[in-house]
Design an enzyme around this catalytic site. Structure first.
Site, PDB file in Angstrom:
ATOM      1  N   HIS A 185     -11.530  35.349 -29.552  1.00  0.00           N
ATOM      2  CA  HIS A 185     -12.090  35.979 -28.362  1.00  0.00           C
ATOM      3  C   HIS A 185     -12.545  34.932 -27.343  1.00  0.00           C
ATOM      4  CE1 HIS A 185     -12.992  40.017 -30.541  1.00  0.00           C
ATOM      5  NE2 HIS A 185     -11.913  40.100 -29.825  1.00  0.00           N
ATOM      6  N   CYS A 482       3.585  40.263 -24.682  1.00  0.00           N
ATOM      7  CA  CYS A 482       2.309  40.592 -24.051  1.00  0.00           C
ATOM      8  C   CYS A 482       1.135  39.919 -24.751  1.00  0.00           C
ATOM      9  CB  CYS A 482       2.087  42.098 -24.000  1.00  0.00           C
ATOM     10  SG  CYS A 482       1.995  42.877 -25.625  1.00  0.00           S
TER      11      CYS A 482
END
Length: 550
Positions: A185, A482
């Site tokens: 993250h 993606c």
């Protein structure tokens, strides 16, 4: 010079800042709480966890994109029943709330760390929640990253996603951590902010605050006390490259005119409107999880249609690919009845949630179809975590019944290996390199010890991408990427050389990717891809590709 794993490209030179001290709990034995005090202490715990969750939800409401999802997920974790139940039991046995929280969270964190799967990613989040709740119970300031008075580089053992989600990119100009992986993250949010980032840096913890360092997010190095003149030149060169990239206006194509759509990753209307102002030719990944997370009940079809419609309106007649709900594992849903799983990363997540929750997928597809009719657009829709051709067919049949163009994500090695058979049922593929890398290499993406394995430059991962791209080319169907790999300009060129037809990345990365493609020919991309596939390590693949591209 300290070596790490490159996560986000660019060079910065500035002094080190480090996160503020976390609240400490005295481990020494203390007198037990008297029985009459225990009920009140348990209530105090619940109030503190609720206060922390409310603050995180408020921050999520004012954030966009990945930052908003991270904050919303972490807010949910602040009131997670597993650690709260354990803490309450400890209070009932006589422990004060602060020690109960510390003991309960540390016990769960240790178990998750040993699990060695995607749930290990929650350890940093859990410990951050522990510190915030203890600070609330103790009447101390909320822990976190200090706001520097001049541009600085934030260094830490690891960074809670909550902290990275709220950074000011004009003051925190780069990130470096001694733990974490290239798809953590922290790295993803650094890319969203557009600041250099290096992870898994050996020796970083010994560098004191205030030290001048140079972070090179392209090479994956941290230079301690470099020559000031050399560092200044390196930063200026990096800045010139960034300025040139910002002048790129599209469309995506190589120097010899080979078209490659360069698209944006978004997950709400605000992020879509921002991305629509960039050179993005559309949306390659619309993450729909945000409207489901942190909810006690499933949003109805009308609410979903309104949320999806905001993204569709932002891009008008341009391509928008909507991913259906990708939850489970590290993103549990309160209303989905997730079972306790020994290995959640390999359990009920993505499309598999629909099996135990009949109607959840149907209602989401209906919401997307309604949004399409309301906005006069024709979105594509894709399912995450598809592993078999049968799953792909079932999804495609339902999507087509609602007038939608179906595709699937390639995140599981089995799907890449059987891409030709999956393409018999769907109209396109989209490769999610974050999970594909993790599952291919059997390595937790948050593990610093395994960071080189979770590098998307791994030849084994590139070989699976090539296999899926060849399957698409054989039947004339598009195959995009993606995952975070598409945001790396050099790796983007390799992906094009492998046969990928579109690249989707954070809006801040789009110009850099498009500008890099415009500087090379398709033949160079193919040579770089071939060179990378002919290596045995991620580092060698990167070096071989860079040589071919230059």
């Amino acid at each position: 010079m300290l070596q790490g794993v490159p996560a986000v490209g660019g060079v910065q030179y500035a002094p080190v800042i480090r996160p503020g001290a976390r609240p400490r709990v005295d481990d020494a034995p203390i007198a037990e709480l008297a029985e009459p005090e225990r009920a009140g202490e348990a209530e105090r715990l619940l109030a503190a966890s609720a206060a922390v969750a409310d603050r995180l939800r408020a921050r999520a409401a004012h954030a966009t994109g990945v930052a908003s999802e991270v904050l919303a997920t972490t807010a949910q974790l602040a009131q997670d029943r597993a650690w709260l139940r354990d803490a309450q039991k400890r209070i009932e046995a006589g422990s004060p709330a602060t020690q109960a929280v510390g003991g309960a969270v540390d016990k769960i964190a240790e178990a998750l760390s040993k699990a060695g799967d995607l749930m290990a990613e929650r350890v940093t989040d859990l410990r951050d929640i522990r510190d915030r709740v203890i600070a609330e119970l103790s009447g101390l300031p909320e822990p976190g990253v200090p706001v520097p008075d001049r541009p600085s580089i934030l260094c830490a053992e690891d960074l809670a996603p909550v902290d990275t989600a709220g950074l000011d990119a004009s003051l925190v100009v780069a990130l470096a951590t001694s733990l974490g992986g290239p798809t953590s993250h922290t790295a993803i949010i650094a890319r969203q902010l557009g600041i250099p980032c290096v992870v898994a840096v050996d020796g970083l913890d010994e560098v004191p605050a205030g030290t001048m360092i140079m972070v090179d997010g392209t090479l994956g190095t941290v230079t301690v006390s470099p020559d000031e003149e050399e560092a200044t030149v390196a930063v200026a060169t990096s800045q010139r490259d960034a300025d040139l990239a910002r002048q790129w206006t599209g469309p995506g194509r190589t120097a010899d005119g080979h078209l490659v759509a360069v698209l944006a990753n978004v997950q709400d209307g605000a992020a879509a409107r921002l991305a629509a102002q960039s050179p993005a030719e559309g949306v390659g990944l619309f993450r729909t999880e945000l409207c489901f997370l942190n909810r006690d009940t499933e949003p109805d079809v009308d609410e979903q249609a309104r949320i999806y419609g905001e993204v569709l309106e932002a891009f008008g007649d341009r391509k928008v690919v909507v991913r259906t709900l990708d939850a489970g594992s590290d993103k549990p849903l309160k209303f989905a009845g997730h079972p306790d799983e020994a290995n959640p990363a390999l359990g009920v997540r993505g499309i598999r949630i629909a099996v135990g929750n009949p109607g959840i997928l149907t209602r989401q597809l209906q919401g997307i179809a309604d949004a399409a009719r309301n906005t006069g657009t024709t979105p594509w829709v894709m399912a995450p975590m598809i592993a078999t051709a049968a799953e792909a067919k079932a999804f495609a049949d339902e999507a087509r019944s609602m007038g939608l163009t179906p595709g699937v994500m390639i995140e599981v090695p089995a799907a890449a290996l059987l891409a030709d058979r999956i393409l018999e049922h769907v109209d396109f593929l989209s490769i999610g390199t974050n999970d594909l890398t993790q599952y291919t290499m059997a390595a937790d993406r948050m593990s610093a010890e395994l960071a080189t394995l979770t590098d998307p430059w791994q030849p084994a991962v590139l070989a699976l991408v090539a296999m899926a791209a060849r399957a698409g080319a054989a039947v004339g169907k598009p195959v995009g990427v993606c995952g975070e790999a598409a945001a790396d300009p050099a790796l983007a060129c390799v992906l094009v050389g492998l046969g990928v037809t579109s690249l989707s990345a954070a809006a801040t990365a789009i110009a850099g990717v498009g500008a890099r493609l415009a500087q090379v020919t398709l033949a160079q991309c193919q040579a770089a891809a071939e060179a990378a596939l002919d290596t045995a390590t991620a580092a060698d693949a990167r070096a071989a590709a860079m040589a071919a591209l230059s």
